[in-house]
Scaffold this motif. Structure first.
Motif, PDB file in Angstrom:
ATOM      1  N   SER A   1       0.818  -1.198   0.000  1.00  0.00           N
ATOM      2  CA  SER A   1       0.000   0.000   0.000  1.00  0.00           C
ATOM      3  C   SER A   1       0.864   1.265   0.000  1.00  0.00           C
ATOM      4  N   ILE A   2       1.910   1.252   0.792  1.00  0.00           N
ATOM      5  CA  ILE A   2       2.816   2.407   0.824  1.00  0.00           C
ATOM      6  C   ILE A   2       3.526   2.559  -0.511  1.00  0.00           C
ATOM      7  N   THR A   3       3.956   1.468  -1.096  1.00  0.00           N
ATOM      8  CA  THR A   3       4.609   1.511  -2.401  1.00  0.00           C
ATOM      9  C   THR A   3       3.663   2.040  -3.475  1.00  0.00           C
ATOM     10  N   ALA A   4       2.424   1.593  -3.445  1.00  0.00           N
ATOM     11  CA  ALA A   4       1.448   2.071  -4.417  1.00  0.00           C
ATOM     12  C   ALA A   4       1.169   3.561  -4.237  1.00  0.00           C
ATOM     13  N   SER A   5       1.184   4.022  -2.992  1.00  0.00           N
ATOM     14  CA  SER A   5       0.973   5.444  -2.746  1.00  0.00           C
ATOM     15  C   SER A   5       2.140   6.264  -3.266  1.00  0.00           C
ATOM     16  N   ILE A   6       3.339   5.778  -3.086  1.00  0.00           N
ATOM     17  CA  ILE A   6       4.517   6.492  -3.559  1.00  0.00           C
ATOM     18  C   ILE A   6       4.539   6.544  -5.084  1.00  0.00           C
ATOM     19  N   LEU A   7       4.189   5.436  -5.727  1.00  0.00           N
ATOM     20  CA  LEU A   7       4.203   5.361  -7.182  1.00  0.00           C
ATOM     21  C   LEU A   7       2.928   5.913  -7.810  1.00  0.00           C
ATOM     22  N   ARG A   8       1.985   6.328  -6.991  1.00  0.00           N
ATOM     23  CA  ARG A   8       0.689   6.875  -7.413  1.00  0.00           C
ATOM     24  C   ARG A   8      -0.092   5.900  -8.290  1.00  0.00           C
ATOM     25  N   ASP A   9      -0.035   4.638  -7.921  1.00  0.00           N
ATOM     26  CA  ASP A   9      -0.830   3.611  -8.590  1.00  0.00           C
ATOM     27  C   ASP A   9      -2.172   3.497  -7.889  1.00  0.00           C
ATOM     28  N   THR A  10      -3.162   3.059  -8.618  1.00  0.00           N
ATOM     29  CA  THR A  10      -4.467   2.824  -7.999  1.00  0.00           C
ATOM     30  C   THR A  10      -4.597   1.339  -7.691  1.00  0.00           C
ATOM     31  N   LEU A  11      -5.081   1.055  -6.516  1.00  0.00           N
ATOM     32  CA  LEU A  11      -5.281  -0.322  -6.085  1.00  0.00           C
ATOM     33  C   LEU A  11      -6.776  -0.641  -6.113  1.00  0.00           C
ATOM     34  N   PRO A  12      -7.139  -1.902  -6.338  1.00  0.00           N
ATOM     35  CA  PRO A  12      -8.561  -2.262  -6.418  1.00  0.00           C
ATOM     36  C   PRO A  12      -9.342  -1.949  -5.142  1.00  0.00           C
ATOM     37  N   LEU A  13      -8.730  -2.136  -3.987  1.00  0.00           N
ATOM     38  CA  LEU A  13      -9.446  -1.921  -2.723  1.00  0.00           C
ATOM     39  C   LEU A  13      -9.189  -0.555  -2.113  1.00  0.00           C
ATOM     40  N   GLY A  14      -8.231   0.147  -2.609  1.00  0.00           N
ATOM     41  CA  GLY A  14      -7.879   1.430  -2.022  1.00  0.00           C
ATOM     42  C   GLY A  14      -6.716   1.279  -1.062  1.00  0.00           C
ATOM     43  N   SER A  15      -5.901   2.279  -1.045  1.00  0.00           N
ATOM     44  CA  SER A  15      -4.673   2.230  -0.255  1.00  0.00           C
ATOM     45  C   SER A  15      -4.954   2.226   1.248  1.00  0.00           C
ATOM     46  N   SER A  16      -5.884   3.051   1.677  1.00  0.00           N
ATOM     47  CA  SER A  16      -6.155   3.136   3.117  1.00  0.00           C
ATOM     48  C   SER A  16      -6.801   1.858   3.648  1.00  0.00           C
ATOM     49  N   LEU A  17      -7.627   1.215   2.822  1.00  0.00           N
ATOM     50  CA  LEU A  17      -8.246  -0.039   3.253  1.00  0.00           C
ATOM     51  C   LEU A  17      -7.193  -1.137   3.411  1.00  0.00           C
ATOM     52  N   LEU A  18      -6.244  -1.187   2.489  1.00  0.00           N
ATOM     53  CA  LEU A  18      -5.180  -2.193   2.610  1.00  0.00           C
ATOM     54  C   LEU A  18      -4.299  -1.943   3.827  1.00  0.00           C
ATOM     55  N   VAL A  19      -4.036  -0.683   4.127  1.00  0.00           N
ATOM     56  CA  VAL A  19      -3.258  -0.374   5.339  1.00  0.00           C
ATOM     57  C   VAL A  19      -4.032  -0.809   6.576  1.00  0.00           C
ATOM     58  N   GLY A  20      -5.330  -0.559   6.604  1.00  0.00           N
ATOM     59  CA  GLY A  20      -6.147  -0.972   7.743  1.00  0.00           C
ATOM     60  C   GLY A  20      -6.160  -2.473   7.929  1.00  0.00           C
ATOM     61  N   ILE A  21      -6.338  -3.201   6.832  1.00  0.00           N
ATOM     62  CA  ILE A  21      -6.324  -4.665   6.914  1.00  0.00           C
ATOM     63  C   ILE A  21      -4.950  -5.160   7.339  1.00  0.00           C
ATOM     64  N   GLY A  22      -3.897  -4.539   6.809  1.00  0.00           N
ATOM     65  CA  GLY A  22      -2.535  -4.938   7.177  1.00  0.00           C
ATOM     66  C   GLY A  22      -2.238  -4.711   8.644  1.00  0.00           C
ATOM     67  N   VAL A  23      -2.665  -3.572   9.155  1.00  0.00           N
ATOM     68  CA  VAL A  23      -2.459  -3.271  10.584  1.00  0.00           C
ATOM     69  C   VAL A  23      -3.257  -4.236  11.446  1.00  0.00           C
ATOM     70  N   LEU A  24      -4.488  -4.536  11.028  1.00  0.00           N
ATOM     71  CA  LEU A  24      -5.304  -5.484  11.778  1.00  0.00           C
ATOM     72  C   LEU A  24      -4.652  -6.868  11.815  1.00  0.00           C
ATOM     73  N   LEU A  25      -4.153  -7.336  10.666  1.00  0.00           N
ATOM     74  CA  LEU A  25      -3.467  -8.629  10.634  1.00  0.00           C
ATOM     75  C   LEU A  25      -2.189  -8.601  11.475  1.00  0.00           C
ATOM     76  N   LEU A  26      -1.483  -7.489  11.445  1.00  0.00           N
ATOM     77  CA  LEU A  26      -0.265  -7.359  12.246  1.00  0.00           C
ATOM     78  C   LEU A  26      -0.583  -7.450  13.736  1.00  0.00           C
ATOM     79  N   ILE A  27      -1.629  -6.784  14.170  1.00  0.00           N
ATOM     80  CA  ILE A  27      -2.022  -6.817  15.585  1.00  0.00           C
ATOM     81  C   ILE A  27      -2.456  -8.220  15.995  1.00  0.00           C
ATOM     82  N   VAL A  28      -3.266  -8.871  15.155  1.00  0.00           N
ATOM     83  CA  VAL A  28      -3.717 -10.233  15.467  1.00  0.00           C
ATOM     84  C   VAL A  28      -2.534 -11.191  15.547  1.00  0.00           C
ATOM     85  N   GLY A  29      -1.606 -11.081  14.613  1.00  0.00           N
ATOM     86  CA  GLY A  29      -0.425 -11.942  14.622  1.00  0.00           C
ATOM     87  C   GLY A  29       0.441 -11.722  15.854  1.00  0.00           C
ATOM     88  N   LEU A  30       0.614 -10.458  16.223  1.00  0.00           N
ATOM     89  CA  LEU A  30       1.415 -10.169  17.418  1.00  0.00           C
ATOM     90  C   LEU A  30       0.732 -10.666  18.689  1.00  0.00           C
TER      91      LEU A  30
END
Length: 77
Positions: free
Chosen positions: A22-51
């Motif tokens: 998501s951060i890479t896509a934001s830097i390169l100004r690419d569009t993602l199917p789900l949106g950059s902020s949604l992917l960051v949210g899902i990633g953070v949620l998975l990171l918290i659950v894993g920890l």
């Protein structure tokens, strides 16, 4: 116990990959199917659950080891 550690590691890795992509896509100004902020949210949620899974597994192994030492001490006494 090893299975839960492996699952926690996989969940953490997937979360980090989602955040990094998501951060890479934001830097390169690419569009993602789900949106950059949604992917960051899902990633953070998975990171918290894993920890949380990793921390609970570590605490459980410490408590099991302490309980074994206590029982051995009581049997020796």
């Amino acid at each position: 116990m090893k299975k839960r550690l492996l699952i926690a590691g996989c969940i953490i890795a997937i979360g980090l990959i989602l955040i990094a992509s998501s951060i890479t896509a934001s830097i390169l100004r690419d569009t993602l199917p789900l949106g950059s902020s949604l992917l960051v949210g899902i990633g953070v949620l998975l990171l918290i659950v894993g920890l949380l899974l990793l921390i609970s597994e570590i605490f459980e192994s410490l408590l099991t080891r302490g309980q074994t030492m206590l029982v051995d001490g009581l049997q020796a006494g």
